[in-house]
Structure formats: structure tokens, C-alpha cells
Write a protein that holds these residues in place. Sequence first.
Motif, mmCIF file in Angstrom:
data_model
loop_
_atom_site.group_PDB
_atom_site.id
_atom_site.type_symbol
_atom_site.label_atom_id
_atom_site.label_comp_id
_atom_site.label_asym_id
_atom_site.label_seq_id
_atom_site.Cartn_x
_atom_site.Cartn_y
_atom_site.Cartn_z
ATOM 1 N N ASP A 92 0.803 -1.221 0.000
ATOM 2 C CA ASP A 92 0.000 0.000 0.000
ATOM 3 C C ASP A 92 0.838 1.274 0.000
ATOM 4 N N HIS A 123 1.277 6.415 -1.559
ATOM 5 C CA HIS A 123 1.050 5.097 -2.144
ATOM 6 C C HIS A 123 2.213 4.684 -3.041
ATOM 7 N N PHE A 128 -2.522 0.674 -6.063
ATOM 8 C CA PHE A 128 -3.188 0.999 -4.789
ATOM 9 C C PHE A 128 -4.695 1.055 -4.978
ATOM 10 N N ARG A 134 -7.365 -0.533 1.384
ATOM 11 C CA ARG A 134 -6.215 0.341 1.566
ATOM 12 C C ARG A 134 -6.631 1.743 2.009
#
Length: 407
Positions: A92, A123, A128, A134
Motif C-alpha cells: 500500500d 502510495h 493501490f 487500503r
Amino acid sequence: MKTYLVGGAVRDRLLGLPVQDRDYVVVGATPEEMQQAGFKQVGADFPVFLHPVSGEQYALARTERKTGRGYHGFAVSFSPQVTLEQDLQRRDLTINAMAEDAAGQVIDPYGGQADLAAGRLRHVSPAFAEDPVRILRVARFAARFHGLGFVLARETLALMGQMVDAGEVDALVPERVWQEFERALREPDPQRFVSVLRDCGALARVLPELDQLFGVPQPAGPHPEIDTGVHVLMVLEQAACLCDDPQARFAALMHDLGKGTTPPAKWPTHHGHEARGVVLLKGLCARLKVPVAYRELALAVARDHGRAHRALELRPDTLLDVIERSDALRRPQRFAQFLLACEADHRGRTGFEQAPYPQAQRLQLALEAARGVDVASLAQQGLTGEAMRDALRAARTRAIASALPTA
């Protein structure tokens, strides 16, 4: 076969923080080779192995390919040909995408060390956007590292907003939302979890009852901060200052939900918001499958925080009402949590951050007096049923009246 320490252990060591858990990535190996080396395979989606001695987790290097909406919509690929850099790229944040080899050398292909130095949550790659969890994780890391000066990178916040607009957050299952929410409540600055979700638009999707508090005014006298949403964030911040208890923090955050349903024509007053808040809170807890202990404490605070604030002026019988409704006679520890949340509400206002809260001491004293009544002596009088209940309540009311100091 090469093994690397990865993720949070590397990040926390570089930050000078205690390393809690160690996770490893293995490059160049097959599941069969891991099992032959004595590792025990766990996990159904992709091979994760437990070390035969330490029990620490070792995962084969892998890549992921988006195949559908939500965080389940992935095809995972693992093979001896997957490189360490490919494995780190699917993570992430850059500060979580570093590795360390056996010699202690840091492998940092995506600038994690520079972002640590800059206090930046950024990120790793456009991938991502493929996993809505996330968004929750980044908000949780914001809550964890806020005190160290970390801020969310603009481009990451913008990407999170795009994910919300694309409907990715709507694919989150309630259990996963609660899991990240509950973890965030344990962080040093849990209010940042809420504010980051609001900044990217996700709060309205996952916690709409909270989101609708923002922009709702309160009377300026008792609430110089005016905005109810700002108030509940201040309350959560104060709760975090008062205790580490995630249940008390949750109750503090949820205490004013009813103000979000006050008709605008009645602003800035919010008569009856406690009862409306109880209804909303029950729905939220049912939707997110919130554990009973969190739910019951939060309901007690939502229902009776106003009475707790007036404890210095309440009659002994009304104080007993608060005690009984909170189940404090059977659960004195939960009543202590109740009082912490109420104190956080009292202090979660502009200019009141250091205000004393003598109401807590008065309610605690009333509880101790009520619990001191000898139930057995009443039972020996032959009282039963309603007569016993009335006599016990009268005795507890007298005990409270005798124990409380008079003005």
C-alpha cells in the motif's frame, strides 16, 4: 531461495519504534521446498508458512492482478520467478514497501526511506486503487503516525477520492470495515482515522451516521466549536488522552449521532437527540456487527451523557436511575468506562480541553453508596417481588443521599 524481512518491522526499526511482529518474504522458492524445510503452510488464497521454531510468518513472493470489484477481486500469482521488487510493488504505502536482507541491508525501490524522513504517507503505485481496504489502512496509519508529524500525500488522498467516486468502497464488507475501525480506535490519534475518511469522501459511505454530523450547528455558548462533527472529533481526541480503552473511545465518538437528524428549522438546539441517537447507533452496530461490549457501552453513553453532565444538580433518585440504566451495580468497571466517555464529551469543546469534571466523582460516589446497601438484610425481612424492589430502591436512594456532600 532468499529470505527478506519486510513491511512494518523494517519501517518501525527505521523509525526507532519497537518492532512488534516480523513478517518475511521468500524469493525463489516453491511451496514444496518450504514444506520440505519444515515450514507449515497456512492460508487458502496464497501460500503463507509458519516457521517451525519461531512461528513467524513467511510468504512466497507474489503478484496480484485485478479481476473484479472489491478487495476479493484479485488473481494471485506466485512462483520462483517473482522478484522482491514485484512483491513490494503490490503493497500500500512506500513506508511499508521496504525489505531488509540477512545482512541488515535495506532494499528500498520505491522511496520509503525518503518518505519516512519527510513524514509522508504515499502510495507505492497506481495498483493501490485496486483494493478499497487500503483506504481504511491509510486512514489507520494516519491515526498511528500523526503524533510523529506524518501527513497524507496529496496525490494519495486524490487517488483515494477517485476510488470512492468509482464505487470501490461500496464493495467493502462490514466485518472488514469494523476490523480496521476497531484497530484505529487503539491508535494514538484515532480522530485522524475519521478525518482522513471524511477528506476522501469515504466516511459518507462506511459511517454515514457520523458523516452527517458535519455542518450541523450547536449553541455557541456551551459549544464554541459550533460544528457537531468537529465536536465529536474533539471528543474522540480527548478520550484518547484520557484512556487507551477502545470501547470508551468508540462510545465517546458515537454519543451525539442523534444531532445529525435534528430538523434544520430547530438548529442549533437538539432536544431529544439522545433517543434519536440510540436508534441510529443500534443500526450502525447491527450493520458493522459491532461486538456486544462496544455496543452496550456506547448505547449507555448515547442515552445518558446529558444526565451525567447534570450530576451535580440531580436528586439522589435520579442519580440512581442513571446508575441502574447503565447496569453499573452489576458492572462497575463498565460504569468507569461510561464516566470516561462522558468526561471526554465535556472536555471535547473549544476552550474546555483541561476542564475538570466533578460529575464523575459524584456519580462514582453515588454508585459506591448504592452498592453498599445490604441486600441480604432486606431479604431477611421476608420481602419479595415488587415490595423487595421498592424497598431496595428506597434504601439505595437513602444511601446515596447520605453519602453525597451537601452544598
